[in-house]
Design an enzyme around this catalytic site. Structure first.
Site, PDB file in Angstrom:
ATOM      1  N   GLU A  56     -26.062   2.265  10.372  1.00  0.00           N
ATOM      2  CA  GLU A  56     -26.829   2.561   9.082  1.00  0.00           C
ATOM      3  C   GLU A  56     -28.095   1.393   9.228  1.00  0.00           C
ATOM      4  OE1 GLU A  56     -28.693   3.697   5.985  1.00  0.00           O
ATOM      5  OE2 GLU A  56     -27.521   4.966   6.950  1.00  0.00           O
ATOM      6  N   GLN A  57     -29.270   1.997   8.701  1.00  0.00           N
ATOM      7  CA  GLN A  57     -30.369   1.201   8.846  1.00  0.00           C
ATOM      8  C   GLN A  57     -30.427   0.268   7.447  1.00  0.00           C
ATOM      9  OE1 GLN A  57     -34.248   2.952   8.917  1.00  0.00           O
ATOM     10  NE2 GLN A  57     -33.740   4.347   7.403  1.00  0.00           N
ATOM     11  N   TYR A  79     -28.230  21.768 -13.169  1.00  0.00           N
ATOM     12  CA  TYR A  79     -26.717  21.993 -13.319  1.00  0.00           C
ATOM     13  C   TYR A  79     -26.294  20.626 -13.569  1.00  0.00           C
ATOM     14  CZ  TYR A  79     -27.323  20.450  -8.377  1.00  0.00           C
ATOM     15  OH  TYR A  79     -27.819  19.646  -7.246  1.00  0.00           O
TER      16      TYR A  79
END
Length: 396
Positions: free
Chosen positions: A35-36, A217
């Site tokens: 993950e960066q 919502y």
């Protein structure tokens, strides 16, 4: 960094990347997720999980945990953004759940991501790495590699690019550009107590009009209210820098129903989200490298299927990885043979649906509304292909 040579390398730690790691683990494969960002997390607001997503989340063993944060709406509703008239609805009750095997769920994206992350953290076959920007992938006589921002090569058994719409892994297969739709979104959630008593808390509401829509919502057990405001910029050109501004929003939504106006008053106007997709491609696999999720088939949000299709990808990857062992080339070929036709249809249908709900021609609008108002809420003929896709495949 721990040794990754005997793992599948997954570029990207979003919803698709984490789901792929869990799917690989179910097939007996270790994986390393890159993950960066400095830490794993998810930006954005609400996300909709249709039955075809719920089937995969159940298979991955996280559905019960996610349900603790979710809201299960009773209907999907389309309303006219100017008159307030209800145009059509899809009943999500018992008949819907019996037909598709799973309910329809809405929740905050961060709650979904956190549940997947916790499942990954507790799985000994999955290693997680942050602060790693993947700039490329390659395969040569020495093996298969991801290359990070320091030009370092990370070796593994195979590579799965789950690095989103701006994917660098995708450059192996296509030199295409993102397609700017000229639409922009503003998203946000607010405490439920700030919403007036006349808000319809049991439904997912989409207010539609020419070149605009608003989605509303509840999420997080009904504690927050999610709102997304989308409109086409009247000034956008390919050279534009300032476009899709809050001032343009006010202009486009002028004269809307009072409930839509109220939604705009609550929206966070600090961050705008330009809406892009790409055209479908006919190949995203080469040797021991493949793509999934938005890296493979980024789509506009109008069907609420971007994250869902990534989950379907993960389910299919679990099947092919289990069937082919370490023959990743064969596994990935089988994966794309099934997934490319399916995801291309969803991509193109999302575009078409956007044209329908954003129609500007009065005759087109009149014909659309006539069709909408005549269909019963339990007519599932339009959603069978989407929500009922190979239920047995994703729940093995």
């Amino acid at each position: 960094m721990t040794n990754t040579e005997n793992t599948i390398l997954i570029a990207g730690g979003g919803i698709g990347g984490l789901a792929t790691a869990l799917a690989a683990a179910q097939a007996g494969h270790a994986s390393s997720v890159f993950e960066q960002a400095p830490q794993f997390g998810e930006v954005g607001a609400g996300i909709q999980m249709a039955p075809n997503a719920m089937a995969v989340l159940t298979r991955l063993g996280v559905a019960d945990r996610i349900a603790e944060f979710a809201v299960f709406p009773k209907r999907l509703v389309l309303k006219d953004a100017f008159t307030g008239e209800e145009l059509t609805a899809l009943d999500l009750g018992d008949e819907f759940k019996e037909r598709y095997g799973f309910p329809y769920m809405v929740l905050h994206r961060s709650d979904l991501h956190r549940s997947l992350l916790e499942a990954c953290e507790s799985n000994p076959l999955i290693s997680l790495h942050t602060n790693t920007t993947i700039t490329a992938a390659e395969e040569n006589e020495d093996g298969v590699f991801l290359i990070n921002q320091h030009d370092e090569k990370i070796k593994g058994k195979a590579v799965i690019g789950a690095d989103g719409i701006k994917s660098n892994v995708r450059k192996l297969f296509a030199q295409d550009d993102m397609v700017n739709s000229a639409y922009v979104a503003y998203r946000g959630t607010i405490p439920i107590e700030e919403i007036s008593e006349d808000a319809e808390m049991d439904d997912v509401i989409m207010w539609i009009g020419p070149n605009l829509h608003v989605v509303q919502y509840p999420v997080r057990r009904g504690e927050l209210y999610n709102q997304v405001v989308v409109f086409k910029s009247p000034t956008y050109t390919s050279e534009s820098v300032e476009w899709g501004t809050p001032e343009e929003m006010a202009q486009v939504f002028e004269g809307c129903h009072s409930k839509v106006e109220k939604a705009l008053s609550f929206i966070n106007k600090q961050i705008r989200w330009p809406m892009y997709d790409r055209l479908p491609i006919d190949n995203w696999t080469k040797g021991n490298i493949t793509l999934m999720g938005d890296a493979a088939h980024p789509m506009l949000q109008y069907l609420a299927q971007g994250g869902v299709q990534a989950l379907e990808d993960a389910a299919k990857l679990a099947d092919v990885l289990a069937a082919h062992g370490d023959n990743f080339e064969a596994a990935f070929k089988e994966f794309q043979e099934e997934r490319i036709p399916r995801t291309a249809r969803v991509q193109t249908t999302a575009r078409q649906w956007g044209e329908i709900i954003h129609a500007i021609d009065p005759i087109t609008i009149a014909l659309r509304n006539d069709i909408f108002t005549k269909r019963p809420a339990n007519d599932f003929s339009y959603t069978d292909w989407l929500y009922g896709h190979k239920r047995s495949l994703v729940t093995q």
